[in-house]
Scaffold this motif. Structure first.
Motif, short mmCIF file in Angstrom:
data_model
loop_
_atom_site.label_atom_id
_atom_site.label_comp_id
_atom_site.label_asym_id
_atom_site.label_seq_id
_atom_site.Cartn_x
_atom_site.Cartn_y
_atom_site.Cartn_z
N LEU A 20 0.84 -1.20 0.00
CA LEU A 20 0.00 0.00 0.00
C LEU A 20 0.87 1.25 0.00
O LEU A 20 0.58 2.21 -0.71
CB LEU A 20 -0.94 -0.01 1.21
N MET A 21 1.94 1.23 0.77
CA MET A 21 2.86 2.37 0.83
C MET A 21 3.38 2.70 -0.58
O MET A 21 3.32 3.85 -1.02
CB MET A 21 4.04 2.05 1.75
N PHE A 22 3.88 1.69 -1.29
CA PHE A 22 4.42 1.92 -2.63
C PHE A 22 3.33 2.40 -3.59
O PHE A 22 3.56 3.30 -4.40
CB PHE A 22 5.09 0.67 -3.19
N ALA A 23 2.15 1.81 -3.50
CA ALA A 23 1.05 2.21 -4.39
C ALA A 23 0.66 3.66 -4.15
O ALA A 23 0.46 4.42 -5.11
CB ALA A 23 -0.15 1.28 -4.19
N LEU A 24 0.54 4.05 -2.91
CA LEU A 24 0.18 5.44 -2.59
C LEU A 24 1.27 6.41 -3.05
O LEU A 24 0.96 7.48 -3.58
CB LEU A 24 -0.07 5.61 -1.09
N ARG A 28 1.04 9.26 -5.93
CA ARG A 28 1.14 10.55 -5.26
C ARG A 28 -0.13 10.89 -4.47
O ARG A 28 -0.67 11.98 -4.56
CB ARG A 28 1.48 11.66 -6.24
N ARG A 29 -0.60 9.90 -3.72
CA ARG A 29 -1.85 10.05 -2.97
C ARG A 29 -1.67 9.80 -1.47
O ARG A 29 -2.64 9.55 -0.77
CB ARG A 29 -2.91 9.12 -3.54
N VAL A 30 -0.44 9.87 -0.99
CA VAL A 30 -0.19 9.58 0.41
C VAL A 30 -1.00 10.52 1.31
O VAL A 30 -1.75 10.07 2.18
CB VAL A 30 1.32 9.66 0.76
N ASP A 31 -0.85 11.83 1.11
CA ASP A 31 -1.54 12.79 1.98
C ASP A 31 -3.05 12.68 1.87
O ASP A 31 -3.76 12.76 2.88
CB ASP A 31 -1.08 14.22 1.69
N ILE A 32 -3.55 12.50 0.67
CA ILE A 32 -5.00 12.38 0.47
C ILE A 32 -5.52 11.16 1.22
O ILE A 32 -6.52 11.23 1.94
CB ILE A 32 -5.34 12.30 -1.04
N LEU A 34 -4.11 9.47 3.75
CA LEU A 34 -3.97 9.62 5.19
C LEU A 34 -5.03 10.58 5.75
O LEU A 34 -5.61 10.31 6.81
CB LEU A 34 -2.57 10.10 5.55
N ASP A 35 -5.26 11.68 5.06
CA ASP A 35 -6.28 12.64 5.51
C ASP A 35 -7.66 12.00 5.58
O ASP A 35 -8.39 12.19 6.54
CB ASP A 35 -6.31 13.88 4.62
N GLN A 36 -8.00 11.22 4.55
CA GLN A 36 -9.32 10.57 4.52
C GLN A 36 -9.45 9.56 5.66
O GLN A 36 -10.47 9.51 6.35
CB GLN A 36 -9.55 9.88 3.18
N LYS A 37 -8.43 8.74 5.84
CA LYS A 37 -8.49 7.72 6.89
C LYS A 37 -8.53 8.35 8.27
O LYS A 37 -9.34 7.95 9.12
CB LYS A 37 -7.28 6.78 6.79
N VAL A 38 -7.69 9.34 8.51
CA VAL A 38 -7.65 9.98 9.83
C VAL A 38 -8.95 10.71 10.11
O VAL A 38 -9.45 10.70 11.24
CB VAL A 38 -6.41 10.90 9.94
N SER A 39 -9.53 11.32 9.10
CA SER A 39 -10.81 12.01 9.29
C SER A 39 -11.88 11.07 9.81
O SER A 39 -12.73 11.46 10.62
CB SER A 39 -11.28 12.65 7.98
N SER A 40 -11.80 9.81 9.38
CA SER A 40 -12.79 8.83 9.83
C SER A 40 -12.64 8.49 11.31
O SER A 40 -13.57 8.00 11.94
CB SER A 40 -12.70 7.55 8.99
N ALA A 41 -11.47 8.77 11.89
CA ALA A 41 -11.23 8.44 13.30
C ALA A 41 -11.35 9.66 14.21
O ALA A 41 -11.31 9.52 15.43
CB ALA A 41 -9.85 7.82 13.45
N LEU A 42 -11.50 10.85 13.63
CA LEU A 42 -11.50 12.05 14.46
C LEU A 42 -12.70 12.17 15.38
O LEU A 42 -12.59 12.69 16.49
CB LEU A 42 -11.38 13.30 13.59
N SER A 43 -13.85 11.66 14.96
CA SER A 43 -15.01 11.73 15.85
C SER A 43 -14.80 10.85 17.08
O SER A 43 -15.16 11.22 18.19
CB SER A 43 -16.30 11.34 15.11
N THR A 44 -14.18 9.69 16.88
CA THR A 44 -13.85 8.83 18.00
C THR A 44 -12.83 9.52 18.91
O THR A 44 -12.98 9.51 20.14
CB THR A 44 -13.28 7.48 17.51
N ALA A 45 -11.83 10.15 18.31
CA ALA A 45 -10.81 10.85 19.08
C ALA A 45 -11.44 11.98 19.91
O ALA A 45 -11.12 12.15 21.10
CB ALA A 45 -9.74 11.41 18.16
N LYS A 46 -12.33 12.72 19.29
CA LYS A 46 -12.99 13.83 19.99
C LYS A 46 -13.83 13.30 21.16
O LYS A 46 -13.77 13.84 22.26
CB LYS A 46 -13.88 14.60 19.02
N SER A 47 -14.58 12.25 20.91
CA SER A 47 -15.43 11.66 21.94
C SER A 47 -14.59 11.15 23.12
O SER A 47 -14.94 11.37 24.29
CB SER A 47 -16.25 10.53 21.34
N LEU A 48 -13.49 10.48 22.82
CA LEU A 48 -12.62 9.96 23.87
C LEU A 48 -11.97 11.09 24.67
O LEU A 48 -11.86 11.02 25.89
CB LEU A 48 -11.54 9.05 23.28
N THR A 49 -11.54 12.13 23.96
CA THR A 49 -10.93 13.28 24.61
C THR A 49 -11.93 13.97 25.54
O THR A 49 -11.61 14.30 26.68
CB THR A 49 -10.40 14.28 23.57
#
Length: 144
Positions: A20-24, A28-32, A34-49
């Motif tokens: 996956l690392m090499f494919a991304l 040239r889609r590493v940041d895109i 990562l941003d999409q995946k992390v966005s999916s976890a931010l609501s959980t992070a906010k709730s836990l915080t």
């Protein structure tokens, strides 16, 4: 928090999913990605915080959630099969420094088989998958 989650996710991808690392990187889609995946976890992070968990605990929980979303490592599965069933090939690849590249190539080569047989965390120990992947690896090296 976003930055730390991105770093944690990327480190996990580099370590456990180099295919996956090499494919991304190639697309040239590493940041895109990562941003999409992390966005999916931010609501959980906010709730836990908001529930009073420390940042390190939140990062750990969300990091595990993001890793689960990736599923089991096909790369490490291939490396395991190589080391068990193709010992001399494995040793040669390891000694020459080509193990990473060839294992990534094998993940791509075996991708249809992984998909067809439903490779997942629940089926990682399935003998049918093991035998099919072993056969695909053998076929791959016969054509090299």
């Amino acid at each position: 928090m976003r930055k730390q989650l991105k770093e944690k996710l990327w480190a996990g991808i580099c370590r456990n999913h180099p295919d996956l690392m090499f494919a991304l990187q190639q697309k040239r889609r590493v940041d895109i990605y990562l941003d999409q995946k992390v966005s999916s976890a931010l609501s959980t992070a906010k709730s836990l915080t908001e529930s009073g968990y420390s940042q390190s605990v939140v990062l750990d929980i969300c990091g595990k959630q993001l890793a689960l979303d990736l599923g089991p490592s096909r790369y490490w599965y291939i490396v395991s099969v190589l080391s068990q069933e193709f010992e001399s090939v494995y040793a040669g690849l390891k000694d020459s420094g080509l193990l990473l590249i060839e294992a990534v190539n094998l993940v791509s080569y075996c991708k249809p088989t992984f998909r067809a047989l439903g490779f997942s965390a629940e089926r990682e120990d399935d003998k049918q998958i093991y035998l099919a992947i072993t056969g695909m690896i053998s076929e791959y090296f016969e054509h090299q």
